[in-house]
Motif scaffolding. Structure first.
Motif, PDB file in Angstrom:
ATOM      1  N   ILE A  41      19.817  28.569  14.768  1.00  0.00           N
ATOM      2  CA  ILE A  41      20.236  29.077  16.072  1.00  0.00           C
ATOM      3  C   ILE A  41      19.599  30.444  16.270  1.00  0.00           C
ATOM      4  CG2 ILE A  41      22.213  29.705  17.509  1.00  0.00           C
ATOM      5  CD1 ILE A  41      22.230  26.765  16.826  1.00  0.00           C
ATOM      6  N   THR A  42      18.982  30.645  17.435  1.00  0.00           N
ATOM      7  CA  THR A  42      18.364  31.928  17.754  1.00  0.00           C
ATOM      8  C   THR A  42      18.919  32.440  19.077  1.00  0.00           C
ATOM      9  OG1 THR A  42      16.523  30.840  18.889  1.00  0.00           O
ATOM     10  CG2 THR A  42      16.216  31.377  16.559  1.00  0.00           C
ATOM     11  N   ALA A  43      18.828  33.752  19.266  1.00  0.00           N
ATOM     12  CA  ALA A  43      19.281  34.380  20.506  1.00  0.00           C
ATOM     13  C   ALA A  43      18.197  35.323  20.988  1.00  0.00           C
ATOM     14  CB  ALA A  43      20.577  35.134  20.281  1.00  0.00           C
ATOM     15  N   GLU A  44      18.041  35.392  22.313  1.00  0.00           N
ATOM     16  CA  GLU A  44      17.079  36.328  22.890  1.00  0.00           C
ATOM     17  C   GLU A  44      17.602  36.835  24.221  1.00  0.00           C
ATOM     18  OE1 GLU A  44      13.920  33.227  24.861  1.00  0.00           O
ATOM     19  OE2 GLU A  44      13.787  33.605  22.698  1.00  0.00           O
ATOM     20  N   VAL A  45      17.284  38.091  24.506  1.00  0.00           N
ATOM     21  CA  VAL A  45      17.719  38.722  25.749  1.00  0.00           C
ATOM     22  C   VAL A  45      16.585  38.616  26.763  1.00  0.00           C
ATOM     23  CG1 VAL A  45      18.533  40.866  26.797  1.00  0.00           C
ATOM     24  CG2 VAL A  45      19.170  40.308  24.454  1.00  0.00           C
ATOM     25  N   ALA A  46      16.926  38.090  27.959  1.00  0.00           N
ATOM     26  CA  ALA A  46      15.934  37.967  29.028  1.00  0.00           C
ATOM     27  C   ALA A  46      16.593  38.297  30.360  1.00  0.00           C
ATOM     28  CB  ALA A  46      15.371  36.546  29.063  1.00  0.00           C
ATOM     29  N   ASP A  47      16.010  39.222  31.101  1.00  0.00           N
ATOM     30  CA  ASP A  47      16.469  39.727  32.409  1.00  0.00           C
ATOM     31  C   ASP A  47      18.001  39.781  32.548  1.00  0.00           C
ATOM     32  OD1 ASP A  47      14.662  37.113  32.868  1.00  0.00           O
ATOM     33  OD2 ASP A  47      16.559  36.750  33.903  1.00  0.00           O
ATOM     34  N   GLY A  48      18.627  40.612  31.731  1.00  0.00           N
ATOM     35  CA  GLY A  48      20.053  40.877  31.855  1.00  0.00           C
ATOM     36  C   GLY A  48      20.970  39.778  31.360  1.00  0.00           C
ATOM     37  N   LYS A  49      20.426  38.791  30.658  1.00  0.00           N
ATOM     38  CA  LYS A  49      21.248  37.702  30.140  1.00  0.00           C
ATOM     39  C   LYS A  49      20.817  37.386  28.721  1.00  0.00           C
ATOM     40  CE  LYS A  49      21.961  35.653  34.632  1.00  0.00           C
ATOM     41  NZ  LYS A  49      21.691  34.551  35.516  1.00  0.00           N
ATOM     42  N   LEU A  50      21.750  36.929  27.925  1.00  0.00           N
ATOM     43  CA  LEU A  50      21.442  36.519  26.562  1.00  0.00           C
ATOM     44  C   LEU A  50      21.432  34.997  26.529  1.00  0.00           C
ATOM     45  CD1 LEU A  50      21.917  37.947  23.345  1.00  0.00           C
ATOM     46  CD2 LEU A  50      23.334  35.944  23.525  1.00  0.00           C
ATOM     47  N   VAL A  51      20.364  34.424  26.003  1.00  0.00           N
ATOM     48  CA  VAL A  51      20.211  32.975  25.932  1.00  0.00           C
ATOM     49  C   VAL A  51      20.216  32.563  24.465  1.00  0.00           C
ATOM     50  CG1 VAL A  51      18.747  31.022  26.547  1.00  0.00           C
ATOM     51  CG2 VAL A  51      18.854  33.007  28.054  1.00  0.00           C
ATOM     52  N   VAL A  52      21.031  31.559  24.143  1.00  0.00           N
ATOM     53  CA  VAL A  52      21.127  31.039  22.779  1.00  0.00           C
ATOM     54  C   VAL A  52      20.376  29.716  22.730  1.00  0.00           C
ATOM     55  CG1 VAL A  52      22.715  30.300  20.968  1.00  0.00           C
ATOM     56  CG2 VAL A  52      23.369  32.154  22.481  1.00  0.00           C
TER      57      VAL A  52
END
Length: 179
Positions: A41-52
């Motif tokens: 499982i990875t997480a990344e921050v993109a334009d004000g939102k965190l996507v898992v």
């Protein structure tokens, strides 16, 4: 895809998220929390939102995908608003009072119960029979509230004991008189 896992976690103003490998750290106005992500499982921050995101579509990965997203969303909500649980004490002579870093309970036993308040948790006692357990970690708030409730669970015959504020009890009828 997981219906919960694919939802992005919105980041409100004042919340900072740092993703360092498998560790996600969340900082906000009430404090900071960190969450360790499981493998795949990875997480990344993109334009004000965190996507898992997850590695593949296997059943364990799908389950961990939704779980990880929910835990991170709870951390974001905890550092912005916080969590709380309300408890009620019912019974003649049953009461609670704050004493420094602990709560003293009188719950019908032969001795008073001294319950130490863990770090990161605040307990407020109103009128000696209403308690509010609050903090930024949802799991810890629920665990402390469950421990307090387990000191004297509600009686099924009379309803005496410690219960959650919105808890519905099913009372038993008890014995009937002999004829």
């Amino acid at each position: 895809m997981s219906r919960i896992g694919r939802l992005p976690v919105p980041l409100t103003t004042g919340v900072k998220i740092a993703v360092d490998g498998r560790k996600v750290s969340v900082q906000g106005p009430k404090g900071s929390l960190s969450q360790e992500l499981p493998g795949g499982i990875t997480a990344e921050v993109a334009d004000g939102k965190l996507v898992v995101k997850r590695r593949d579509d296997s059943k364990p990965q799908r389950a961990l995908h939704g779980l990880s997203r929910a835990l991170i969303a709870n951390a974001v909500e905890g550092v912005t608003k916080g969590f709380s649980k309300d408890l009620e004490i019912q019974g003649v002579g049953y009461r609670a009072q704050l004493a420094g870093k602990s709560v003293n309970f009188t719950l019908g036993y032969t001795h008073p119960i001294d319950f130490p308040i863990p770090d990161g948790i605040q307990i407020v006692v109103d009128k000696q029979t209403k308690l509010t357990v609050s903090g930024i970690d949802r799991q810890q708030v629920g665990q402390v509230a469950a421990k307090i409730r387990s000191l004297r669970p509600p009686d099924v015959y009379k309803g005496k004991g410690v219960r959650y504020a919105n808890e519905q009890l099913r009372k038993k009828a008890g014995k009937t008189g002999a004829k």
